[in-house]
Structure formats: C-alpha cells, structure tokens
Scaffold this motif. Sequence first.
Motif, PDB file in Angstrom:
ATOM      1  N   PRO A  53       0.830  -1.217   0.000  1.00 27.62           N
ATOM      2  CA  PRO A  53       0.000   0.000   0.000  1.00 27.62           C
ATOM      3  C   PRO A  53       0.859   1.259   0.000  1.00 27.62           C
ATOM      4  CG  PRO A  53       0.105  -0.942   2.205  1.00 27.62           C
ATOM      5  CD  PRO A  53       0.799  -1.913   1.277  1.00 27.62           C
ATOM      6  N   HIS A  54       0.280   2.355  -0.476  1.00 25.83           N
ATOM      7  CA  HIS A  54       1.006   3.622  -0.538  1.00 25.83           C
ATOM      8  C   HIS A  54       1.510   4.050   0.841  1.00 25.83           C
ATOM      9  CE1 HIS A  54       2.261   7.606  -1.686  1.00 25.83           C
ATOM     10  NE2 HIS A  54       1.503   8.104  -0.725  1.00 25.83           N
ATOM     11  N   ALA A  55       0.755   3.759   1.863  1.00 25.09           N
ATOM     12  CA  ALA A  55       1.138   4.169   3.208  1.00 25.09           C
ATOM     13  C   ALA A  55       2.357   3.404   3.727  1.00 25.09           C
ATOM     14  CB  ALA A  55      -0.030   3.976   4.165  1.00 25.09           C
ATOM     15  N   HIS A  56       2.615   2.220   3.191  1.00 26.78           N
ATOM     16  CA  HIS A  56       3.755   1.414   3.656  1.00 26.78           C
ATOM     17  C   HIS A  56       4.250   0.511   2.522  1.00 26.78           C
ATOM     18  CE1 HIS A  56       6.267  -0.150   6.845  1.00 26.78           C
ATOM     19  NE2 HIS A  56       6.079  -1.343   6.341  1.00 26.78           N
ATOM     20  N   PRO A  57       4.842   1.104   1.487  1.00 31.60           N
ATOM     21  CA  PRO A  57       5.305   0.294   0.351  1.00 31.60           C
ATOM     22  C   PRO A  57       6.596  -0.448   0.674  1.00 31.60           C
ATOM     23  CG  PRO A  57       5.894   2.563  -0.002  1.00 31.60           C
ATOM     24  CD  PRO A  57       5.081   2.526   1.263  1.00 31.60           C
ATOM     25  N   ALA A  58       6.913  -1.402  -0.178  1.00 33.32           N
ATOM     26  CA  ALA A  58       8.176  -2.142  -0.068  1.00 33.32           C
ATOM     27  C   ALA A  58       8.849  -2.113  -1.437  1.00 33.32           C
ATOM     28  CB  ALA A  58       7.919  -3.575   0.362  1.00 33.32           C
ATOM     29  N   LEU A  59      10.172  -2.061  -1.415  1.00 33.74           N
ATOM     30  CA  LEU A  59      10.961  -2.036  -2.638  1.00 33.74           C
ATOM     31  C   LEU A  59      11.748  -3.339  -2.722  1.00 33.74           C
ATOM     32  CD1 LEU A  59      12.204  -0.537  -5.111  1.00 33.74           C
ATOM     33  CD2 LEU A  59      13.923   0.360  -3.514  1.00 33.74           C
ATOM     34  N   ILE A  76      23.399   1.976  -3.331  1.00 36.51           N
ATOM     35  CA  ILE A  76      21.989   1.624  -3.117  1.00 36.51           C
ATOM     36  C   ILE A  76      21.480   2.260  -1.824  1.00 36.51           C
ATOM     37  CG2 ILE A  76      20.419  -0.284  -2.567  1.00 36.51           C
ATOM     38  CD1 ILE A  76      22.155  -2.005  -4.522  1.00 36.51           C
ATOM     39  N   ASP A  77      22.231   2.066  -0.732  1.00 37.74           N
ATOM     40  CA  ASP A  77      21.791   2.526   0.593  1.00 37.74           C
ATOM     41  C   ASP A  77      21.843   4.033   0.785  1.00 37.74           C
ATOM     42  OD1 ASP A  77      21.414  -0.117   1.303  1.00 37.74           O
ATOM     43  OD2 ASP A  77      23.317  -0.293   2.380  1.00 37.74           O
ATOM     44  N   GLU A  78      22.866   4.678   0.212  1.00 42.78           N
ATOM     45  CA  GLU A  78      23.091   6.091   0.512  1.00 42.78           C
ATOM     46  C   GLU A  78      22.630   7.055  -0.574  1.00 42.78           C
ATOM     47  OE1 GLU A  78      27.206   6.558   1.596  1.00 42.78           O
ATOM     48  OE2 GLU A  78      27.064   5.050   3.190  1.00 42.78           O
ATOM     49  N   VAL A  79      22.416   6.546  -1.795  1.00 41.48           N
ATOM     50  CA  VAL A  79      22.039   7.432  -2.894  1.00 41.48           C
ATOM     51  C   VAL A  79      20.708   7.023  -3.533  1.00 41.48           C
ATOM     52  CG1 VAL A  79      22.732   8.381  -5.135  1.00 41.48           C
ATOM     53  CG2 VAL A  79      24.464   7.953  -3.377  1.00 41.48           C
ATOM     54  N   ALA A  80      20.667   5.833  -4.092  1.00 41.06           N
ATOM     55  CA  ALA A  80      19.525   5.426  -4.920  1.00 41.06           C
ATOM     56  C   ALA A  80      18.217   5.330  -4.129  1.00 41.06           C
ATOM     57  CB  ALA A  80      19.833   4.099  -5.609  1.00 41.06           C
ATOM     58  N   PRO A 123      17.474   6.484  -0.980  1.00 39.83           N
ATOM     59  CA  PRO A 123      17.051   7.784  -0.427  1.00 39.83           C
ATOM     60  C   PRO A 123      16.476   8.737  -1.484  1.00 39.83           C
ATOM     61  CG  PRO A 123      19.134   7.145   0.545  1.00 39.83           C
ATOM     62  CD  PRO A 123      18.854   6.171  -0.571  1.00 39.83           C
ATOM     63  N   ARG A 124      17.021   8.700  -2.702  1.00 40.39           N
ATOM     64  CA  ARG A 124      16.483   9.550  -3.770  1.00 40.39           C
ATOM     65  C   ARG A 124      15.046   9.148  -4.090  1.00 40.39           C
ATOM     66  NH1 ARG A 124      20.109   9.104  -8.321  1.00 40.39           N
ATOM     67  NH2 ARG A 124      21.383  10.592  -7.198  1.00 40.39           N
ATOM     68  N   LEU A 125      14.777   7.837  -4.155  1.00 37.58           N
ATOM     69  CA  LEU A 125      13.413   7.368  -4.423  1.00 37.58           C
ATOM     70  C   LEU A 125      12.478   7.742  -3.280  1.00 37.58           C
ATOM     71  CD1 LEU A 125      11.500   5.805  -6.311  1.00 37.58           C
ATOM     72  CD2 LEU A 125      12.162   3.721  -5.078  1.00 37.58           C
ATOM     73  N   ILE A 126      12.943   7.600  -2.049  1.00 33.09           N
ATOM     74  CA  ILE A 126      12.134   7.982  -0.890  1.00 33.09           C
ATOM     75  C   ILE A 126      11.748   9.459  -0.978  1.00 33.09           C
ATOM     76  CG2 ILE A 126      12.218   8.369   1.616  1.00 33.09           C
ATOM     77  CD1 ILE A 126      13.911   5.767   1.772  1.00 33.09           C
ATOM     78  N   GLY A 127      12.712  10.297  -1.335  1.00 34.70           N
ATOM     79  CA  GLY A 127      12.429  11.725  -1.471  1.00 34.70           C
ATOM     80  C   GLY A 127      11.480  12.027  -2.612  1.00 34.70           C
ATOM     81  N   ALA A 128      11.696  11.357  -3.750  1.00 39.20           N
ATOM     82  CA  ALA A 128      10.838  11.602  -4.914  1.00 39.20           C
ATOM     83  C   ALA A 128       9.392  11.203  -4.646  1.00 39.20           C
ATOM     84  CB  ALA A 128      11.379  10.843  -6.125  1.00 39.20           C
ATOM     85  N   LEU A 129       9.207  10.145  -3.883  1.00 41.59           N
ATOM     86  CA  LEU A 129       7.859   9.664  -3.592  1.00 41.59           C
ATOM     87  C   LEU A 129       7.291  10.261  -2.305  1.00 41.59           C
ATOM     88  CD1 LEU A 129       8.225   5.895  -4.534  1.00 41.59           C
ATOM     89  CD2 LEU A 129       7.335   7.777  -5.933  1.00 41.59           C
ATOM     90  N   GLU A 130       8.097  11.109  -1.653  1.00 46.74           N
ATOM     91  CA  GLU A 130       7.697  11.773  -0.408  1.00 46.74           C
ATOM     92  C   GLU A 130       7.233  10.761   0.635  1.00 46.74           C
ATOM     93  OE1 GLU A 130       4.853  14.776  -1.531  1.00 46.74           O
ATOM     94  OE2 GLU A 130       6.387  15.967  -2.530  1.00 46.74           O
ATOM     95  N   LEU A 131       8.077   9.744   0.857  1.00 49.54           N
ATOM     96  CA  LEU A 131       7.787   8.709   1.839  1.00 49.54           C
ATOM     97  C   LEU A 131       8.608   8.937   3.098  1.00 49.54           C
ATOM     98  CD1 LEU A 131       8.024   5.614  -0.539  1.00 49.54           C
ATOM     99  CD2 LEU A 131       5.932   6.643   0.371  1.00 49.54           C
ATOM    100  N   PRO A 132       8.102   8.543   4.261  1.00 48.31           N
ATOM    101  CA  PRO A 132       8.908   8.654   5.476  1.00 48.31           C
ATOM    102  C   PRO A 132      10.015   7.593   5.513  1.00 48.31           C
ATOM    103  CG  PRO A 132       6.765   7.714   5.974  1.00 48.31           C
ATOM    104  CD  PRO A 132       6.734   8.121   4.530  1.00 48.31           C
ATOM    105  N   ALA A 133       9.763   6.451   4.908  1.00 47.54           N
ATOM    106  CA  ALA A 133      10.726   5.342   4.880  1.00 47.54           C
ATOM    107  C   ALA A 133      10.285   4.375   3.791  1.00 47.54           C
ATOM    108  CB  ALA A 133      10.779   4.644   6.225  1.00 47.54           C
ATOM    109  N   LEU A 134      11.160   3.431   3.467  1.00 47.28           N
ATOM    110  CA  LEU A 134      10.836   2.448   2.438  1.00 47.28           C
ATOM    111  C   LEU A 134      11.546   1.141   2.770  1.00 47.28           C
ATOM    112  CD1 LEU A 134       9.504   1.831  -0.302  1.00 47.28           C
ATOM    113  CD2 LEU A 134      11.560   2.744  -1.409  1.00 47.28           C
ATOM    114  N   ASP A 135      10.769   0.136   3.168  1.00 49.41           N
ATOM    115  CA  ASP A 135      11.356  -1.184   3.404  1.00 49.41           C
ATOM    116  C   ASP A 135      11.924  -1.691   2.089  1.00 49.41           C
ATOM    117  OD1 ASP A 135      10.538  -1.152   6.048  1.00 49.41           O
ATOM    118  OD2 ASP A 135       8.713  -2.288   5.671  1.00 49.41           O
ATOM    119  N   THR A 136      13.166  -2.165   2.125  1.00 52.76           N
ATOM    120  CA  THR A 136      13.851  -2.571   0.895  1.00 52.76           C
ATOM    121  C   THR A 136      14.542  -3.905   1.095  1.00 52.76           C
ATOM    122  OG1 THR A 136      14.265  -0.250   0.359  1.00 52.76           O
ATOM    123  CG2 THR A 136      15.588  -1.878  -0.805  1.00 52.76           C
TER     124      THR A 136
END
Length: 101
Positions: free
Chosen positions: A48-54, A73-77, A79-92
């Motif tokens: 779900p949008h509220a808690h997506p997984a990558l 992956i951890d420090e650039v890619a 975090p950039r996706l998290i910012g673009a999607l305006e998410l608080p976090a992203l399980d990956t």
Amino acid sequence: MRPTDSGCGPDQRAGITVLGTADAAAPLAEELSAQAGVRSATARLTGPHAHPALHLRVTADDGASLVDLRRHIDEVAVPRLIGALELPALDTDVLLRLTTR
C-alpha cells in the motif's frame, strides 16, 4: 462543459500526481544498471502507498565492488526514491547476484 474543462472553476485534481509503481521504480533500476560492474537491475514497488516495499534484484560481474554498489543503493539510490515519492521510509530487500564474464 464542466467548469474544470473550461478553466473557470477549481480542478479537483490540482496538486495530485498519479504514478504507477512500475514507472516510479524504473529510474532506480536504470540508475543501478549504469553502475560499474552491473549487468542488469530490476526494481519493483509493492504494498500500500502508506507502507510500500521495494524489491531490488541486481546482477553484477563477479569482480564488481559489492561494497561500492551496496553503498550507492543505501546512501544514494533508495534515499532519492524515498524523497521523490515523499515517503517517510521504504522497506527494501536487495538480491545481489554475481556472474562470471
């Protein structure tokens, strides 16, 4: 004609961008594929949008620097996706496959 069609009234969709999960994850896969030693990469967003997984799957040459790849992956890619999607976090989860040349 509805007011939103003529520009006379407020557009209820203003400020909302609808982006499919495949379209959202594609630039990340392309970015990873361009990294040194990487042969291919796929990225998939689920949940779900509220808690997506990558889910990342990366195939790299056996001589590739996994430390550098993982750091990117951890420090650039991601975090950039998290910012673009305006998410608080992203399980990956990341699956790294090594292959011979």
